[in-house]
Write a protein that holds these residues in place. Structure first.
Motif, PDB file in Angstrom:
ATOM      1  N   PRO A  15       1.070  -1.192   0.318  1.00  0.00           N
ATOM      2  CA  PRO A  15       0.020  -0.087   0.011  1.00  0.00           C
ATOM      3  C   PRO A  15       1.162   1.324  -0.238  1.00  0.00           C
ATOM      4  CG  PRO A  15      -1.266  -1.851   1.132  1.00  0.00           C
ATOM      5  CD  PRO A  15       0.808  -2.237   1.023  1.00  0.00           C
ATOM      6  N   PRO A  16       2.130   1.832   0.248  1.00  0.00           N
ATOM      7  CA  PRO A  16       2.704   2.252   0.567  1.00  0.00           C
ATOM      8  C   PRO A  16       3.450   2.658  -0.736  1.00  0.00           C
ATOM      9  CG  PRO A  16       3.427   1.782   2.890  1.00  0.00           C
ATOM     10  CD  PRO A  16       2.509   0.623   1.551  1.00  0.00           C
ATOM     11  N   VAL A  17       3.737   1.665  -1.356  1.00  0.00           N
ATOM     12  CA  VAL A  17       4.615   2.178  -2.530  1.00  0.00           C
ATOM     13  C   VAL A  17       3.291   2.269  -3.471  1.00  0.00           C
ATOM     14  CG1 VAL A  17       5.431   0.863  -4.211  1.00  0.00           C
ATOM     15  CG2 VAL A  17       6.539  -0.042  -2.081  1.00  0.00           C
ATOM     16  N   LEU A  18       2.395   1.677  -3.351  1.00  0.00           N
ATOM     17  CA  LEU A  18       1.269   1.928  -4.731  1.00  0.00           C
ATOM     18  C   LEU A  18       1.118   3.424  -4.288  1.00  0.00           C
ATOM     19  CD1 LEU A  18      -0.543  -1.181  -4.354  1.00  0.00           C
ATOM     20  CD2 LEU A  18       1.187  -0.409  -6.277  1.00  0.00           C
ATOM     21  N   ASP A  19       1.223   4.064  -2.823  1.00  0.00           N
ATOM     22  CA  ASP A  19       0.087   5.272  -2.764  1.00  0.00           C
ATOM     23  C   ASP A  19       1.695   6.168  -3.346  1.00  0.00           C
ATOM     24  OD1 ASP A  19      -1.911   4.739  -1.912  1.00  0.00           O
ATOM     25  OD2 ASP A  19      -0.870   4.350   0.960  1.00  0.00           O
ATOM     26  N   HIS A  23      -0.747   5.297  -8.638  1.00  0.00           N
ATOM     27  CA  HIS A  23      -1.641   4.237  -9.993  1.00  0.00           C
ATOM     28  C   HIS A  23      -1.839   3.504  -9.364  1.00  0.00           C
ATOM     29  CE1 HIS A  23       2.527   3.224 -10.658  1.00  0.00           C
ATOM     30  NE2 HIS A  23       2.102   2.833 -11.665  1.00  0.00           N
ATOM     31  N   LYS A  24      -2.063   2.524 -10.127  1.00  0.00           N
ATOM     32  CA  LYS A  24      -2.949   1.159  -9.633  1.00  0.00           C
ATOM     33  C   LYS A  24      -1.847   0.807 -11.345  1.00  0.00           C
ATOM     34  CE  LYS A  24      -6.002   2.125  -6.824  1.00  0.00           C
ATOM     35  NZ  LYS A  24      -5.720   2.796  -5.765  1.00  0.00           N
ATOM     36  N   SER A  25      -2.056  -0.303 -10.480  1.00  0.00           N
ATOM     37  CA  SER A  25      -1.328  -1.416 -11.255  1.00  0.00           C
ATOM     38  C   SER A  25      -0.829  -2.988 -10.969  1.00  0.00           C
ATOM     39  CB  SER A  25       0.903  -1.434 -11.515  1.00  0.00           C
ATOM     40  OG  SER A  25       1.257  -2.076 -10.332  1.00  0.00           O
ATOM     41  N   THR A  26      -0.897  -4.344 -11.282  1.00  0.00           N
ATOM     42  CA  THR A  26      -0.313  -5.582 -11.230  1.00  0.00           C
ATOM     43  C   THR A  26       0.684  -5.646 -10.694  1.00  0.00           C
ATOM     44  OG1 THR A  26      -1.604  -5.707 -13.415  1.00  0.00           O
ATOM     45  CG2 THR A  26      -0.338  -7.488 -12.539  1.00  0.00           C
ATOM     46  N   ILE A  34       2.512 -14.966  -5.646  1.00  0.00           N
ATOM     47  CA  ILE A  34       1.880 -13.640  -5.373  1.00  0.00           C
ATOM     48  C   ILE A  34       1.342 -13.143  -6.535  1.00  0.00           C
ATOM     49  CG2 ILE A  34      -0.293 -12.249  -4.232  1.00  0.00           C
ATOM     50  CD1 ILE A  34       1.399 -14.079  -1.802  1.00  0.00           C
ATOM     51  N   VAL A  35      -0.022 -13.025  -7.025  1.00  0.00           N
ATOM     52  CA  VAL A  35       0.079 -11.809  -8.043  1.00  0.00           C
ATOM     53  C   VAL A  35      -1.594 -11.319  -8.266  1.00  0.00           C
ATOM     54  CG1 VAL A  35      -0.254 -11.576 -10.513  1.00  0.00           C
ATOM     55  CG2 VAL A  35       1.414 -13.051  -9.735  1.00  0.00           C
ATOM     56  N   LEU A  36      -1.288 -10.388  -7.748  1.00  0.00           N
ATOM     57  CA  LEU A  36      -2.882  -9.649  -7.143  1.00  0.00           C
ATOM     58  C   LEU A  36      -3.194  -8.046  -8.602  1.00  0.00           C
ATOM     59  CD1 LEU A  36      -2.302  -9.372  -3.876  1.00  0.00           C
ATOM     60  CD2 LEU A  36      -3.658 -10.758  -4.247  1.00  0.00           C
ATOM     61  N   ASP A  37      -4.359  -7.872  -8.796  1.00  0.00           N
ATOM     62  CA  ASP A  37      -4.080  -6.972  -9.131  1.00  0.00           C
ATOM     63  C   ASP A  37      -4.669  -5.671  -7.891  1.00  0.00           C
ATOM     64  OD1 ASP A  37      -5.386  -4.404 -11.146  1.00  0.00           O
ATOM     65  OD2 ASP A  37      -7.455  -5.764 -11.022  1.00  0.00           O
TER      66      ASP A  37
END
Length: 40
Positions: A15-19, A23-26, A34-37
């Protein structure tokens, strides 16, 4: 544009990395175990 974040870290660290990336990513986490959207 589609980005893929790859890390050996567990998904709970993402979560902190995406913040910071703003943007959203795979996500490919836990050394490809583990692979997540990130949007879901």
């Amino acid at each position: 544009m589609h980005a893929v974040v790859v890390t050996g870290r567990p998904p709970r660290w993402m979560p902190p990395v995406l913040d910071a990336a703003a943007h959203k990513s795979t996500l490919i986490c836990a050394n490809w175990a583990i692979v997540l959207d990130s949007e879901s």
